[in-house]
Design an enzyme around this catalytic site. Structure first.
Site, mmCIF file in Angstrom:
data_model
loop_
_atom_site.group_PDB
_atom_site.id
_atom_site.type_symbol
_atom_site.label_atom_id
_atom_site.label_comp_id
_atom_site.label_asym_id
_atom_site.label_seq_id
_atom_site.Cartn_x
_atom_site.Cartn_y
_atom_site.Cartn_z
ATOM 1 C CD GLN A 112 -13.356 -4.917 -3.439
ATOM 2 O OE1 GLN A 112 -13.719 -5.161 -4.586
ATOM 3 N NE2 GLN A 112 -12.135 -5.213 -3.031
ATOM 4 N N GLY A 142 -9.919 -1.034 -9.030
ATOM 5 C CA GLY A 142 -10.399 -2.231 -9.706
ATOM 6 C C GLY A 142 -10.223 -3.419 -8.796
ATOM 7 C CD GLU A 199 -7.079 -8.650 -7.453
ATOM 8 O OE1 GLU A 199 -7.515 -7.483 -7.527
ATOM 9 O OE2 GLU A 199 -6.364 -9.049 -6.532
ATOM 10 C CD GLU A 240 -7.592 -4.382 -10.796
ATOM 11 O OE1 GLU A 240 -7.406 -5.451 -10.180
ATOM 12 O OE2 GLU A 240 -7.302 -3.272 -10.310
ATOM 13 C CG HIS A 247 -4.284 -8.815 -9.679
ATOM 14 N ND1 HIS A 247 -3.379 -9.155 -8.701
ATOM 15 C CD2 HIS A 247 -4.651 -7.536 -9.413
ATOM 16 C CE1 HIS A 247 -3.208 -8.121 -7.873
ATOM 17 N NE2 HIS A 247 -3.958 -7.124 -8.291
ATOM 18 C CE1 TYR A 252 -2.147 -2.460 -5.309
ATOM 19 C CE2 TYR A 252 -1.832 -1.966 -2.994
ATOM 20 C CZ TYR A 252 -2.629 -2.429 -4.020
ATOM 21 O OH TYR A 252 -3.897 -2.875 -3.756
HETATM 22 ZN ZN ZN Z 1 -3.984 -5.214 -7.441
#
Ligand code: ZN
Length: 642
Positions: A174, A304, A306, A331, A334, A416
């Site tokens: 990640q 999640g 992407e 996702e 994205h 966001y």
């Molecule tokens: Zn995102």
């Protein structure tokens, strides 16, 4: 990435991260400069990577070679600077033909090059400086032999006991925002895009998958090869290795998951193909060929990620009724905003996440109807207001100053939710038809490019503000981008589906409506809204009645469970603590667990409980989540570690 909203305020507050000493007289910020990379990208540009890596699941090490193909933009430059963090560099070599010119016959000879590591920075890691002789070649290659260290922040190594199947170990990466440098030495800035190929060697019986072309029919023999033909920024290079199986869900969609989760995941995410079709209708072609989903172990730190062609998704959104699948819409979105048009620096992250939240709502509206999208937007607005109440004014703007700070701090709810509100505002002001033309033009114009907010603003000015004058001024745009709070003329979401919920809550609290007499037809978002908007104090009897009527303690829906457990903690409702203990030990998604730890720390008995549970839960969390919860549960120790 799907949001993990608590970080910015909390970590900044607790760790006391602030602008450096220079803050008293800050140097002007250069918008195009990535303050989170050492790479000298004005002199050299990496265009392609070839990875040849061994993943040792038992030894918890990735080792091997990366070959970087690059262009020398400045012919006088003789030092290539790359990003690394906690990496062991064993050797650096260059193609003999690059050094000696066309006279060398053997293309496969590599010659060692001098290199050194600069002193490490606690956030950015160490610059790897490679000496290169002058050349007349336009494209060159170097090869770096390296291995990862146990401290690599992007990697989580799970023991078999920490997986669903409990038979085989699991590794995943990640990397957003700057974790890729902990497992590949490279130019780790979103301004650089590269294609890649990879050979992954690992145990037979496990499957490796990447954010690239995956072959669903490959034999699980421990040898895997990948090609990523579209250029992507470093943070989108992703790898997972585990006991995975594949199930097709549509002509260009499928699920990778452990066997135990495969069937439920395929059923839950059956609408993915319809989401792609909706995205294409609204925003232009899907340019990544396939869209598969990898269902992660429960420890996955975010909702999640992407990763192109293969989103990594938390299993906590598998509720059994498709009620939390907006994470997939997110996702997938994205694929346009973020992966196709990418933020140039982490200061511009709202270009990735605000756009994506807006696109997510549009896709959700197409597939599930406007009511669901509106409910999610209202819940998002409530989360934003909570965050704004704690953030310093300068961190409430879409554009924040991240110099000398961890770029993970940019991922509050502001980019966001406030980002989405900004686009909702433009949509409402200019009208859907004009705004959709603008959006499609934007994605076409900047496809496969990384841009700054200033470039976005210039494009917006030319293609909306000046084309349709007198609707929105440049000052109004700048207020959205740089001022704190929510602008007074914002167009805020409303949902009529929450009216009966408010009415039921009021009547139940007033004692005129019994539990079980309401909510029988409510959906997940209505339950979250019901629980999230309770008064500060409830009695044990009230909570007991609710739990008996609706079985919150045993909810299959991890979002509803989260809202319920917040009430359990706030009211010290003892019958709920066994479930809280289990929840914190089995889930590693920051958005769901960090607020629970924060609430626990408000009382002495909660603090004791939080610390006791965390000691047991910590080994099961991703390094990012470990650091995040460390800062909440043991703030003074975390501060010393800085
Ligand atoms: Zn995102």
């Amino acid at each position: 990435m799907a949001p993990f909203p608590v970080r910015l305020g909390l970590a900044a507050l607790i760790l006391g991260w602030a602008l450096p000493a220079a803050a008293a007289d800050p140097a002007p910020l250069e918008p195009t400069l990535d303050y989170h990379s050492f790479a000298n990208i004005d002199q050299f540009r990496v265009t392609h990577l070839e990875l040849d890596l061994r993943v040792d699941l038992e030894g918890k090490v990735i080792s091997g070679v990366v070959a970087l193909e690059f262009k020398r933009l400045d012919p006088r430059a003789t030092q290539l600077v790359l990003d690394t963090k906690d990496l062991m560099i064993n050797d650096v070599s260059q193609k003999a033909t690059d050094v000696l010119g066309a006279t060398a016959k053997n293309q496969t000879i590599w010659v060692s090059r001098p290199f050194h590591m600069e002193k490490p920075d606690p956030i950015l890691g160490s610059a790897l400086v490679i000496e290169l002789p002058p050349t007349r070649k336009t494209v060159e290659s170097i090869r770096i032999d390296y291995e990862t260290l146990p401290t690599a922040a992007a990697l989580q190594w799970l023991t078999p006991q920490q997986t669903a199947g409990r038979h085989k170990a699991f590794l995943y990466t990640q990397s957003e925002p700057i974790g890729t440098r902990t497992w590949i030495p490279l130019q780790d800035t979103p301004q650089v895009r590269a294609t890649y190929k990879a050979q992954i060697h690992t145990d037979s019986g496990v499957l490796a998958v990447m954010s690239a072309e995956n072959d669903p029919n490959v034999k699980h023999k421990g040898e895997y090869s990948f090609v990523m033909p579209q250029p992507v920024p470093a943070y989108l290079i992703a790898l997972a290795v585990g006991d995975l199986e594949f199930k097709e869900t549509g002509p260009r969609t499928g699920i990778y998951a452990e066997k135990a989760a495969l069937k439920a995941a395929a059923k839950e995410f059956a609408d993915t193909e319809a989401m792609i079709a909706a995205g294409e209708k609204l925003f232009g072609p899907y340019r990544w060929t396939r869209y598969d989903i990898l269902v992660m172990p429960p420890s996955f730190p975010v909702g999640g990620m992407e990763n192109p062609r293969l989103s990594f998704i938390t299993p906590t959104v598998i509720a059994g009724d498709k009620s939390l699948t907006s994470v997939i819409a997110h996702e997938l979105a994205h694929s346009w905003s973020g992966n196709l048009v990418t933020n140039a620096t982490w200061r511009d992250v709202w270009l990735n996440e605000g756009f994506t939240n807006y696109l997510q709502s549009r896709i959700t509206t197409e597939v599930y109807g406007g009511q669901r999208a509106a409910m999610e937007e209202v819940l998002g607005l409530q989360a934003l207001r909570k965050d704004l109440a704690r953030l310093k004014p300068e961190d409430q703007a879409l554009l924040i100053d991240l110099r000398d700070r961890d770029p993970s701090l940019a991922f509050s709810t502001v980019p966001y939710q406030k980002g989405r509100l900004f686009l909702n505002y433009l949509d409402a002001k200019f009208g859907r038809e004009r705004f959709d033309v603008f959006l499609r033009g934007y994605f076409d114009h900047f496809a496969f490019k990384s841009i700054t907010t200033e470039q976005f603003t210039a494009y917006l000015t030319e293609n909306l503000l000046n084309r349709f004058p007198g609707i929105v001024s440049r000052d109004q745009v700048l207020a959205w981008e740089t001022a704190p709070g929510i602008p007074a003329d914002a167009v805020l979401p409303v949902s009529s589906a929450f009216q009966p919920v408010d009415a039921a809550r009021t009547a139940w609290l007033g004692g005129t409506l019994q539990a079980k007499k309401f909510g029988l037809d409510w959906v997940s978002q209505q339950w979250q809204y019901f629980l999230n908007n309770m008064p500060a104090a409830l009695s044990a009897k009230q909570l007991g009645d609710l739990d008996q009527a609706y079985g919150f303690t045993h909810s299959r829906n991890d979002e509803i469970e989260h809202s319920w457990l917040e009430l359990v903690i706030q009211n010290n409702y003892q019958p709920g603590f066994a479930r809280l203990d289990e929840y914190l030990k089995t889930i590693g998604r920051g958005k769901l667990i960090a607020p629970l730890y924060t609430d626990l720390m408000k009382t002495p008995s909660g603090t004791e409980f939080a610390r006791r549970v965390f000691v047991k839960a910590r080994p099961g969390y991703h390094p990012d989540t470990q650091a995040e919860i460390d800062a909440i549960v043991n703030p003074s120790a975390a501060e010393e570690a800085q």
